[in-house]
Design a protein around this motif. Structure first.
Motif, PDB file in Angstrom:
ATOM      1  N   ASP A  28     -41.114 -24.252 -17.940  1.00 22.70           N
ATOM      2  CA  ASP A  28     -41.119 -23.713 -16.575  1.00 22.70           C
ATOM      3  C   ASP A  28     -40.539 -24.694 -15.554  1.00 22.70           C
ATOM      4  O   ASP A  28     -40.091 -24.279 -14.487  1.00 22.70           O
ATOM      5  CB  ASP A  28     -42.519 -23.271 -16.155  1.00 22.70           C
ATOM      6  N   THR A  88     -36.937 -23.883 -14.669  1.00 24.19           N
ATOM      7  CA  THR A  88     -36.601 -22.698 -13.874  1.00 24.19           C
ATOM      8  C   THR A  88     -36.384 -23.097 -12.414  1.00 24.19           C
ATOM      9  O   THR A  88     -36.845 -24.146 -11.972  1.00 24.19           O
ATOM     10  CB  THR A  88     -37.713 -21.630 -13.945  1.00 24.19           C
ATOM     11  N   ARG A 127     -39.292 -29.600 -10.692  1.00 22.17           N
ATOM     12  CA  ARG A 127     -38.333 -28.906 -11.553  1.00 22.17           C
ATOM     13  C   ARG A 127     -37.267 -29.903 -11.975  1.00 22.17           C
ATOM     14  O   ARG A 127     -37.092 -30.943 -11.352  1.00 22.17           O
ATOM     15  CB  ARG A 127     -37.737 -27.703 -10.864  1.00 22.17           C
ATOM     16  N   THR A 130     -31.379 -26.249 -13.430  1.00 20.93           N
ATOM     17  CA  THR A 130     -32.340 -25.184 -13.715  1.00 20.93           C
ATOM     18  C   THR A 130     -31.628 -23.888 -14.081  1.00 20.93           C
ATOM     19  O   THR A 130     -30.419 -23.766 -13.938  1.00 20.93           O
ATOM     20  CB  THR A 130     -33.244 -24.930 -12.496  1.00 20.93           C
ATOM     21  N   ARG A 158     -32.400 -19.343 -14.317  1.00 21.86           N
ATOM     22  CA  ARG A 158     -33.298 -18.283 -13.854  1.00 21.86           C
ATOM     23  C   ARG A 158     -33.956 -17.630 -15.066  1.00 21.86           C
ATOM     24  O   ARG A 158     -33.372 -17.549 -16.146  1.00 21.86           O
ATOM     25  CB  ARG A 158     -32.572 -17.263 -12.984  1.00 21.86           C
ATOM     26  N   THR A 159     -35.163 -17.175 -14.873  1.00 26.87           N
ATOM     27  CA  THR A 159     -35.930 -16.548 -15.940  1.00 26.87           C
ATOM     28  C   THR A 159     -35.193 -15.312 -16.452  1.00 26.87           C
ATOM     29  O   THR A 159     -34.777 -14.463 -15.673  1.00 26.87           O
ATOM     30  CB  THR A 159     -37.337 -16.165 -15.434  1.00 26.87           C
ATOM     31  N   GLU A 211     -31.445 -19.040 -20.593  1.00 27.00           N
ATOM     32  CA  GLU A 211     -32.735 -18.926 -21.284  1.00 27.00           C
ATOM     33  C   GLU A 211     -32.543 -18.401 -22.698  1.00 27.00           C
ATOM     34  O   GLU A 211     -33.219 -18.852 -23.625  1.00 27.00           O
ATOM     35  CB  GLU A 211     -33.725 -18.035 -20.531  1.00 27.00           C
TER      36      GLU A 211
END
Length: 159
Positions: A106, A109, A124, A128, A130-131, A136
Motif C-alpha cells: 500500500d 499506491t 508512500r 507509485t 494506482r490501485t 499493479e
C-alpha cells in the motif's frame, strides 16, 4: 492494491520467510495470507471487510481507511495481542509477515498509508501506482512467480 495482490503478496512474503526459519511452512503461509488482508478491515468493500461488516464499519467510522490499521502501532498491538493469546510461533510470524507485506504494497499506491499513526503523515514510495492499474498487474504477476519459486523451495521436499 487490490485484495488479490495483497493475498499473493502475503503468500510470497511468508513463503520467502519460510526459507530462513524452521517454522511449519503450512501454518506460516496460511497465517501470512490472513495477515495480508487484515489491515483492510477498515474498508467495508475489502475481502475481510465484507466478512466482518460490523467490525469494519466501526473501525472505518473511528479511524478511516489506511490509517490506524495500516500503521506500525497496529502491527505492534497485534503482535502483543498474539503473544498473549496465540501459542504457535509460526502463526504469529505469518500474521506479522503478511501484515508487513500489506503495508509495503500500500505504500506503493498514490495515497500511501499513515504508517506513523497517530501522526497524519502519509508514507508512500517515491514512485507509485494506482490501485487496479497496469503496474499493479505487473506486480501481481511478479509476486505470483516469486510465490511459485519460494513455494517450490519451501514445499519441494514434500514432492
Amino acid at each position: 492494491m487490490t485484495g488479490k495482490t495483497h493475498i499473493i503478496g502475503g503468500l510470497a512474503a511468508s513463503l520467502a520467510f519460510a526459507q530462513v526459519t524452521s517454522y511449519d511452512p503450512v501454518l506460516l503461509v496460511g497465517a501470512g495470507v490472513i495477515g495480508a488482508v487484515l489491515p483492510d478491515i477498515c474498508h467495508g468493500g475489502s475481502k475481510i471487510g465484507r466478512a466482518f461488516p460490523v467490525v469494519s464499519k466501526v473501525i472505518n467510522k473511528i479511524f478511516g481507511h489506511r490509517s490506524f490499521t495500516h500503521s506500525l502501532l497496529f502491527l505492534v498491538l497485534i503482535a502483543v495481542f498474539m503473544d498473549s493469546f496465540v501459542t504457535n510461533e509460526a502463526v504469529i510470524a505469518g500474521i506479522l509477515v503478511g501484515m508487513g507485506s500489506h503495508l509495503v504494497l500500500d505504500m506503493a499506491t498514490k495515497n500511501g498509508i499513515k504508517l506513523l499513526f497517530p501522526l497524519t503523515i502519509r508514507v508512500r514510495f517515491p514512485i507509485t501506482t494506482r490501485t487496479g492499474g497496469t503496474v499493479e498487474h505487473v506486480v501481481l504477476t511478479a509476486l505470483s512467480l516469486l510465490s511459485v519459486y519460494f513455494g517450490y523451495e519451501a514445499f519441494g521436499y514434500y514432492l
